[in-house]
Design a protein around this motif. Structure first.
Motif, PDB file in Angstrom:
ATOM      1  N   ALA A  98       0.830  -1.210   0.000  1.00  0.00           N
ATOM      2  CA  ALA A  98       0.000   0.000   0.000  1.00  0.00           C
ATOM      3  C   ALA A  98       0.865   1.261   0.000  1.00  0.00           C
ATOM      4  N   PHE A  99       1.974   1.187   0.733  1.00  0.00           N
ATOM      5  CA  PHE A  99       2.881   2.337   0.777  1.00  0.00           C
ATOM      6  C   PHE A  99       3.475   2.606  -0.597  1.00  0.00           C
ATOM      7  N   LEU A 100       3.879   1.551  -1.313  1.00  0.00           N
ATOM      8  CA  LEU A 100       4.450   1.721  -2.652  1.00  0.00           C
ATOM      9  C   LEU A 100       3.418   2.290  -3.620  1.00  0.00           C
ATOM     10  N   VAL A 101       2.161   1.806  -3.494  1.00  0.00           N
ATOM     11  CA  VAL A 101       1.104   2.318  -4.372  1.00  0.00           C
ATOM     12  C   VAL A 101       0.857   3.792  -4.103  1.00  0.00           C
ATOM     13  N   ILE A 102       0.795   4.173  -2.798  1.00  0.00           N
ATOM     14  CA  ILE A 102       0.570   5.578  -2.441  1.00  0.00           C
ATOM     15  C   ILE A 102       1.744   6.441  -2.901  1.00  0.00           C
ATOM     16  N   LEU A 103       2.961   5.892  -2.728  1.00  0.00           N
ATOM     17  CA  LEU A 103       4.147   6.639  -3.138  1.00  0.00           C
ATOM     18  C   LEU A 103       4.152   6.860  -4.644  1.00  0.00           C
ATOM     19  N   TYR A 104       3.769   5.842  -5.400  1.00  0.00           N
ATOM     20  CA  TYR A 104       3.710   5.980  -6.856  1.00  0.00           C
ATOM     21  C   TYR A 104       2.622   6.981  -7.245  1.00  0.00           C
ATOM     22  N   LYS A 291      27.159   8.127   8.660  1.00  0.00           N
ATOM     23  CA  LYS A 291      26.023   7.217   8.514  1.00  0.00           C
ATOM     24  C   LYS A 291      24.762   8.058   8.335  1.00  0.00           C
ATOM     25  N   THR A 292      23.880   7.564   7.476  1.00  0.00           N
ATOM     26  CA  THR A 292      22.630   8.276   7.204  1.00  0.00           C
ATOM     27  C   THR A 292      21.451   7.420   7.636  1.00  0.00           C
ATOM     28  N   SER A 293      20.569   8.023   8.382  1.00  0.00           N
ATOM     29  CA  SER A 293      19.350   7.353   8.826  1.00  0.00           C
ATOM     30  C   SER A 293      18.159   8.001   8.124  1.00  0.00           C
ATOM     31  N   THR A 294      17.404   7.180   7.395  1.00  0.00           N
ATOM     32  CA  THR A 294      16.229   7.670   6.665  1.00  0.00           C
ATOM     33  C   THR A 294      14.971   7.222   7.401  1.00  0.00           C
ATOM     34  N   ARG A 295      14.089   8.157   7.657  1.00  0.00           N
ATOM     35  CA  ARG A 295      12.896   7.858   8.461  1.00  0.00           C
ATOM     36  C   ARG A 295      11.658   8.488   7.830  1.00  0.00           C
ATOM     37  N   ILE A 296      10.516   7.880   8.109  1.00  0.00           N
ATOM     38  CA  ILE A 296       9.220   8.435   7.694  1.00  0.00           C
ATOM     39  C   ILE A 296       8.425   8.736   8.964  1.00  0.00           C
ATOM     40  N   LYS A 297       7.965   9.975   9.040  1.00  0.00           N
ATOM     41  CA  LYS A 297       7.162  10.383  10.180  1.00  0.00           C
ATOM     42  C   LYS A 297       5.726  10.546   9.727  1.00  0.00           C
ATOM     43  N   PHE A 298       4.865   9.758  10.288  1.00  0.00           N
ATOM     44  CA  PHE A 298       3.444   9.781   9.946  1.00  0.00           C
ATOM     45  C   PHE A 298       2.677  10.125  11.204  1.00  0.00           C
ATOM     46  N   GLY A 299       2.170  11.368  11.223  1.00  0.00           N
ATOM     47  CA  GLY A 299       1.504  11.811  12.441  1.00  0.00           C
ATOM     48  C   GLY A 299       2.531  11.957  13.553  1.00  0.00           C
ATOM     49  N   LYS A 323      11.559  16.884   4.746  1.00  0.00           N
ATOM     50  CA  LYS A 323      10.727  17.264   3.603  1.00  0.00           C
ATOM     51  C   LYS A 323       9.309  16.769   3.854  1.00  0.00           C
ATOM     52  N   SER A 324       8.371  17.671   3.723  1.00  0.00           N
ATOM     53  CA  SER A 324       6.971  17.304   3.912  1.00  0.00           C
ATOM     54  C   SER A 324       6.198  17.632   2.650  1.00  0.00           C
ATOM     55  N   LEU A 325       5.134  16.913   2.435  1.00  0.00           N
ATOM     56  CA  LEU A 325       4.307  17.132   1.251  1.00  0.00           C
ATOM     57  C   LEU A 325       3.426  18.360   1.446  1.00  0.00           C
ATOM     58  N   PRO A 326       3.339  19.215   0.431  1.00  0.00           N
ATOM     59  CA  PRO A 326       2.460  20.397   0.558  1.00  0.00           C
ATOM     60  C   PRO A 326       0.988  19.992   0.528  1.00  0.00           C
ATOM     61  N   PRO A 334      -0.177  14.350   6.395  1.00  0.00           N
ATOM     62  CA  PRO A 334       0.769  14.353   7.530  1.00  0.00           C
ATOM     63  C   PRO A 334       1.900  13.344   7.362  1.00  0.00           C
ATOM     64  N   VAL A 335       2.576  13.403   6.226  1.00  0.00           N
ATOM     65  CA  VAL A 335       3.704  12.508   5.964  1.00  0.00           C
ATOM     66  C   VAL A 335       4.955  13.357   5.821  1.00  0.00           C
ATOM     67  N   GLU A 336       6.004  12.966   6.511  1.00  0.00           N
ATOM     68  CA  GLU A 336       7.250  13.725   6.510  1.00  0.00           C
ATOM     69  C   GLU A 336       8.421  12.766   6.326  1.00  0.00           C
ATOM     70  N   LEU A 337       9.294  13.069   5.373  1.00  0.00           N
ATOM     71  CA  LEU A 337      10.491  12.265   5.123  1.00  0.00           C
ATOM     72  C   LEU A 337      11.674  12.953   5.792  1.00  0.00           C
ATOM     73  N   ILE A 338      12.312  12.256   6.719  1.00  0.00           N
ATOM     74  CA  ILE A 338      13.397  12.819   7.518  1.00  0.00           C
ATOM     75  C   ILE A 338      14.691  12.076   7.204  1.00  0.00           C
ATOM     76  N   SER A 339      15.745  12.838   6.973  1.00  0.00           N
ATOM     77  CA  SER A 339      17.070  12.275   6.743  1.00  0.00           C
ATOM     78  C   SER A 339      18.012  12.826   7.812  1.00  0.00           C
TER      79      SER A 339
END
Length: 422
Positions: A98-104, A291-299, A323-326, A334-339
């Motif tokens: 579902a995440f891949l479908v939403i991301l696409y 080292k890089t940590s990639t995270r998704i913040k949902f709510g 980075k957050s979606l406008p 409420p989805v935020e991509l954090i690096s």
């Protein structure tokens, strides 16, 4: 080799540890029977680790009996094992799909609009005209006609010489090239050349105007060096009328002409700089390791996609980008991509000693003094002087003196007939 690895991943493969006294014989027999082994690593005198396809594990049992060796599967890799794990975790598989479908789906929209190359024009104004042509955050990429957007911006902004619109991922970039307008010099009135800074005059070269300063003069900022008021002496005509006996000739009269003074006034100018350095210093330098940590913040929840949760280094610098979606049609996602980047710091203790500390402090003082030098200044002397405070301290202080020869003149407009103080 690459195709073989890809095929092995699709069919599935394992890494296993083989123990025995005839390991070379074991590998040779496997190779002679067409069994592909790779990443062979020796773990000890009587054991090795190899990787092999899952379909070749059963034939290896017969070879193990023949060579009196034994093996144990260490780790499983590949698509069959991944599918098997996902079957046990159906919710995780459904969530990932579902995440891949939403991301696409979200990647099919334009979320960010950038403007580059605009210097005098307002970026907000350019974005406004682009939005009127259909390019704005939240629209689908296939619904944007880049040619139409470019044409609209050129028509509405005549000062734009060229515009280009590119779509890459979820970002649209509007590149602008502005027309270069030639601005005529409105100041065509008279002007003096005055001192921009204090100095000792070394040379005066007058191209237009009348020299006021001369070699050897000490001048202060704002003092007139070359005047834009040129005075021409007008003598009375006394050739045909001899003066009476005992009468002095009349005083000379002057007529002033006003020009824009031009010329070069070189002077000796001095600059100072200060530097200090402790005898013992602790330095922090950044190593190349990070080292890089990639995270998704949902709510309020944060999920780590890759990388460590905390820094693996004892001393480190942490840098976080988000980075957050406008908003899309007034709907806030409420989805935020954090690096998060953890960069390692190397702490070292340096003992400079008195001589080394003087050199470091002197270099700092010279650099500070040189930072004040204008372009074109010619250095004629550099001098260092240690500062003594009269106290015993673990610190060396140095003052630098730099002497230069440079053009200190700058134009200063004035009104004709105004009183000028030289």
């Amino acid at each position: 080799m690459v195709l073989a690895r890809i095929l092995s991943f699709i069919l599935g493969y394992v890494s296993m540890v083989i123990k025995g006294d005839f390991l070379e014989k074991y590998v040779n027999m496997a190779t002679s029977r067409g069994i592909y082994l790779w990443d062979i690593t020796r773990l000890g005198k009587d054991q090795i680790m190899v990787k092999v396809r899952i379909s070749d594990v059963r034939p290896l049992r017969h070879i193990a009996r023949a060579t009196k060796c034994r093996f144990k599967i260490h780790q499983r890799f590949g698509l069959p094992f991944l599918v098997d794990r996902l079957k046990k975790r159906k919710l995780l598989a459904i969530g990932g799909l579902a995440f891949l479908v939403i991301l696409y789906f979200l990647s099919s929209f334009v979320w960010f609009v950038d403007v580059s190359g605009a210097e005098k024009l307002s970026k907000d104004e350019i974005k406004k005209y682009a939005a009127e042509s259909g390019l704005k955050p939240g629209v689908t990429k296939w619904g944007v006609d880049t040619k139409e957007v470019e044409k609209s911006i050129r028509e509405k902004l005549p000062s734009v010489a060229w515009v280009g619109v590119t779509l890459k991922g979820t970002r649209a970039t509007i590149e602008i090239a502005e027309r270069k307008l030639v601005v005529e010099d409105e100041n065509r009135g008279p002007a003096h050349i005055v001192a921009a800074k204090a100095g000792l005059i070394k040379e005066v070269l007058v191209l237009k105007g009348q020299a006021i300063a001369k070699e050897g003069d000490t001048v202060l900022p704002g003092q007139i060096l070359i005047s834009g008021e040129v005075k021409e002496e007008v003598k009375p005509d006394t050739t045909n009328q001899p003066l009476p006996e005992g009468q002095d000739p009349p005083e000379a009269k002057f007529i002033s002409h006003y020009v824009q003074a031009k010329g070069i006034v070189r002077a000796r100018v001095w600059y100072e700089g200060y530097g200090e350095c402790p005898l013992n210093e602790i330095k922090e330098n950044m190593s190349e390791r990070q080292k890089t940590s990639t995270r998704i913040k949902f709510g309020g929840k944060e999920i780590i996609i890759s990388g460590p949760k905390n820094s693996p280094y004892q001393h480190y610098k942490e840098e976080m980008t988000s980075k957050s979606l406008p908003k899309w049609r007034n709907i806030e996602i409420p989805v935020e991509l954090i690096s998060v980047q953890f960069k390692e710091k190397v702490i070292t203790r340096v003992n400079h000693g008195e001589t080394g500390a003087k050199n470091v402090a002197g270099q700092k003082a010279i650099e500070e003094a040189k930072s004040r030098l204008p372009n074109g200044a010619r250095i004629v002397e550099e001098r260092l002087e240690e500062i003594s405070t009269g106290k015993t301290e673990d610190l060396i202080r140095v003052r630098a003196f730099i002497e230069t020869i440079e053009d200190i003149g700058q134009g200063k407009p004035f009104k004709a007939n105004e009183e000028v103080n030289y």
